[in-house]
Design a protein around this motif. Structure first.
Motif, PDB file in Angstrom:
ATOM      1  N   MET A   1       0.841  -1.172   0.000  1.00 40.18           N
ATOM      2  CA  MET A   1       0.000   0.000   0.000  1.00 40.18           C
ATOM      3  C   MET A   1       0.890   1.240   0.000  1.00 40.18           C
ATOM      4  N   GLU A   2       0.517   2.192  -0.814  1.00 40.36           N
ATOM      5  CA  GLU A   2       1.287   3.417  -0.957  1.00 40.36           C
ATOM      6  C   GLU A   2       1.060   4.338   0.236  1.00 40.36           C
ATOM      7  N   ASN A   3       2.119   4.922   0.763  1.00 45.04           N
ATOM      8  CA  ASN A   3       2.028   5.824   1.892  1.00 45.04           C
ATOM      9  C   ASN A   3       1.888   7.257   1.374  1.00 45.04           C
ATOM     10  N   HIS A   4       0.805   7.895   1.695  1.00 46.46           N
ATOM     11  CA  HIS A   4       0.565   9.274   1.268  1.00 46.46           C
ATOM     12  C   HIS A   4       0.927  10.215   2.415  1.00 46.46           C
ATOM     13  N   ILE A   5       1.901  11.068   2.161  1.00 45.38           N
ATOM     14  CA  ILE A   5       2.274  12.071   3.150  1.00 45.38           C
ATOM     15  C   ILE A   5       1.535  13.351   2.795  1.00 45.38           C
ATOM     16  N   LEU A   6       0.778  13.843   3.743  1.00 44.09           N
ATOM     17  CA  LEU A   6      -0.033  15.027   3.504  1.00 44.09           C
ATOM     18  C   LEU A   6       0.797  16.295   3.645  1.00 44.09           C
ATOM     19  N   PRO A   7       0.529  17.281   2.794  1.00 44.97           N
ATOM     20  CA  PRO A   7       1.152  18.597   2.998  1.00 44.97           C
ATOM     21  C   PRO A   7       0.719  19.144   4.362  1.00 44.97           C
ATOM     22  N   PRO A   8       1.505  20.033   4.957  1.00 43.31           N
ATOM     23  CA  PRO A   8       1.202  20.530   6.310  1.00 43.31           C
ATOM     24  C   PRO A   8      -0.223  21.070   6.480  1.00 43.31           C
ATOM     25  N   LYS A   9      -0.737  21.806   5.509  1.00 44.12           N
ATOM     26  CA  LYS A   9      -2.093  22.359   5.642  1.00 44.12           C
ATOM     27  C   LYS A   9      -3.129  21.235   5.647  1.00 44.12           C
ATOM     28  N   ASN A  10      -2.943  20.217   4.800  1.00 44.49           N
ATOM     29  CA  ASN A  10      -3.869  19.086   4.763  1.00 44.49           C
ATOM     30  C   ASN A  10      -3.800  18.284   6.063  1.00 44.49           C
ATOM     31  N   SER A  11      -2.598  18.127   6.578  1.00 43.16           N
ATOM     32  CA  SER A  11      -2.417  17.411   7.840  1.00 43.16           C
ATOM     33  C   SER A  11      -3.082  18.168   8.989  1.00 43.16           C
ATOM     34  N   ALA A  12      -2.929  19.483   8.992  1.00 40.81           N
ATOM     35  CA  ALA A  12      -3.570  20.304  10.030  1.00 40.81           C
ATOM     36  C   ALA A  12      -5.083  20.181   9.945  1.00 40.81           C
ATOM     37  N   PHE A  13      -5.627  20.142   8.722  1.00 39.87           N
ATOM     38  CA  PHE A  13      -7.066  19.978   8.566  1.00 39.87           C
ATOM     39  C   PHE A  13      -7.498  18.612   9.082  1.00 39.87           C
ATOM     40  N   SER A  14      -6.740  17.578   8.782  1.00 38.11           N
ATOM     41  CA  SER A  14      -7.068  16.235   9.279  1.00 38.11           C
ATOM     42  C   SER A  14      -7.049  16.198  10.801  1.00 38.11           C
ATOM     43  N   ASP A  15      -6.065  16.851  11.404  1.00 38.16           N
ATOM     44  CA  ASP A  15      -6.019  16.937  12.872  1.00 38.16           C
ATOM     45  C   ASP A  15      -7.236  17.679  13.407  1.00 38.16           C
ATOM     46  N   LEU A  16      -7.638  18.749  12.718  1.00 36.44           N
ATOM     47  CA  LEU A  16      -8.822  19.505  13.122  1.00 36.44           C
ATOM     48  C   LEU A  16     -10.071  18.623  13.065  1.00 36.44           C
ATOM     49  N   VAL A  17     -10.209  17.827  12.015  1.00 34.42           N
ATOM     50  CA  VAL A  17     -11.363  16.942  11.877  1.00 34.42           C
ATOM     51  C   VAL A  17     -11.430  15.982  13.066  1.00 34.42           C
ATOM     52  N   ILE A  18     -10.303  15.403  13.435  1.00 33.66           N
ATOM     53  CA  ILE A  18     -10.273  14.467  14.570  1.00 33.66           C
ATOM     54  C   ILE A  18     -10.660  15.188  15.856  1.00 33.66           C
ATOM     55  N   GLU A  19     -10.165  16.404  16.056  1.00 29.02           N
ATOM     56  CA  GLU A  19     -10.527  17.165  17.256  1.00 29.02           C
ATOM     57  C   GLU A  19     -12.016  17.504  17.272  1.00 29.02           C
ATOM     58  N   VAL A  20     -12.581  17.819  16.097  1.00 29.87           N
ATOM     59  CA  VAL A  20     -14.016  18.110  16.020  1.00 29.87           C
ATOM     60  C   VAL A  20     -14.823  16.866  16.373  1.00 29.87           C
ATOM     61  N   PHE A  21     -14.391  15.697  15.898  1.00 32.28           N
ATOM     62  CA  PHE A  21     -15.072  14.450  16.275  1.00 32.28           C
ATOM     63  C   PHE A  21     -15.033  14.257  17.790  1.00 32.28           C
ATOM     64  N   ARG A  22     -13.880  14.491  18.378  1.00 32.61           N
ATOM     65  CA  ARG A  22     -13.752  14.361  19.839  1.00 32.61           C
ATOM     66  C   ARG A  22     -14.620  15.385  20.559  1.00 32.61           C
ATOM     67  N   LEU A  23     -14.602  16.623  20.068  1.00 37.25           N
ATOM     68  CA  LEU A  23     -15.412  17.685  20.648  1.00 37.25           C
ATOM     69  C   LEU A  23     -16.893  17.345  20.548  1.00 37.25           C
ATOM     70  N   ASN A  24     -17.318  16.825  19.404  1.00 40.95           N
ATOM     71  CA  ASN A  24     -18.715  16.437  19.220  1.00 40.95           C
ATOM     72  C   ASN A  24     -19.124  15.415  20.280  1.00 40.95           C
ATOM     73  N   ARG A  25     -18.288  14.416  20.516  1.00 42.66           N
ATOM     74  CA  ARG A  25     -18.600  13.397  21.527  1.00 42.66           C
ATOM     75  C   ARG A  25     -18.710  14.043  22.913  1.00 42.66           C
ATOM     76  N   GLN A  26     -17.788  14.939  23.232  1.00 35.03           N
ATOM     77  CA  GLN A  26     -17.827  15.608  24.533  1.00 35.03           C
ATOM     78  C   GLN A  26     -19.067  16.483  24.675  1.00 35.03           C
ATOM     79  N   LEU A  27     -19.433  17.178  23.607  1.00 36.12           N
ATOM     80  CA  LEU A  27     -20.622  18.034  23.661  1.00 36.12           C
ATOM     81  C   LEU A  27     -21.892  17.205  23.821  1.00 36.12           C
ATOM     82  N   LEU A  28     -21.970  16.079  23.117  1.00 37.64           N
ATOM     83  CA  LEU A  28     -23.140  15.205  23.273  1.00 37.64           C
ATOM     84  C   LEU A  28     -23.217  14.640  24.687  1.00 37.64           C
ATOM     85  N   ASP A  29     -22.061  14.241  25.234  1.00 37.33           N
ATOM     86  CA  ASP A  29     -22.041  13.736  26.609  1.00 37.33           C
ATOM     87  C   ASP A  29     -22.458  14.825  27.599  1.00 37.33           C
ATOM     88  N   ALA A  30     -21.919  16.034  27.408  1.00 39.48           N
ATOM     89  CA  ALA A  30     -22.288  17.144  28.294  1.00 39.48           C
ATOM     90  C   ALA A  30     -23.768  17.468  28.148  1.00 39.48           C
TER      91      ALA A  30
END
Length: 158
Positions: A1-30
């Motif tokens: 399988m080919e390893n795709h290295i994301l440019p820094p801006k794309n990687s930052a967006f991916s990190d943001l998406v993961i944080e939003v998923f985590r935030l969504n879970r916390q907001l639903l729990d709260a």
């Protein structure tokens, strides 16, 4: 399988998406913790919160919340069964009933809104209105871009 290295801006967006998923879970729990004393859940609170502004149909609530009609119908039926809302005839549509808040639903929302005010005051103590407004603007912009990008998933290049 080919390893795709994301440019820094794309990687930052991916990190943001993961944080939003985590935030969504916390907001639903709260939300579930905020609404539990009133006999509701986050999902039921959200639906009742739309209905409190006036009679509305299940499909309209589904569109506003970005959910399926079936999901909202299930929540609405449980709210009606427990007396938080009622269905009324819709003069504009024979089959799409209007959802209307009941006094029990109003009482529950009042309690939740009181608890919500205390919670949001605690959360926002160390946040500036400028930062909150900027984050809100950025999240709305990302949501708009996501709406515009839906056609990419139909592309053979995906």
């Amino acid at each position: 399988m080919e390893n795709h290295i994301l440019p820094p801006k794309n990687s930052a967006f991916s990190d943001l998406v993961i944080e939003v998923f985590r935030l969504n879970r916390q907001l639903l729990d709260a939300g579930d913790r905020l609404t539990q004393p009133a006999g509701l859940s986050s999902a039921r609170w959200q639906v009742l919160g739309v209905v409190e502004h006036g009679p509305v149909t299940v499909p309209n609530v589904a569109r506003e919340m970005g959910l399926t009609r079936q999901a909202i119908q299930q929540v609405a039926d449980s709210l009606v069964a427990e007396g938080y809302m009622r269905y009324e005839d819709n003069p504009h549509h024979r089959r799409a009933k209007l959802m209307v808040i009941t006094p029990k639903g109003r009482t529950a929302l009042d309690e939740i809104q009181r608890r919500h005010a205390v919670w949001t005051s605690h959360i926002t103590e160390s946040l500036s209105i400028e930062r909150l407004t900027h984050m809100l603007d950025e999240i709305r912009r990302i949501r708009e871009l996501l709406d515009q990008s839906n056609s990419l998933f139909e592309s053979p290049d995906m």
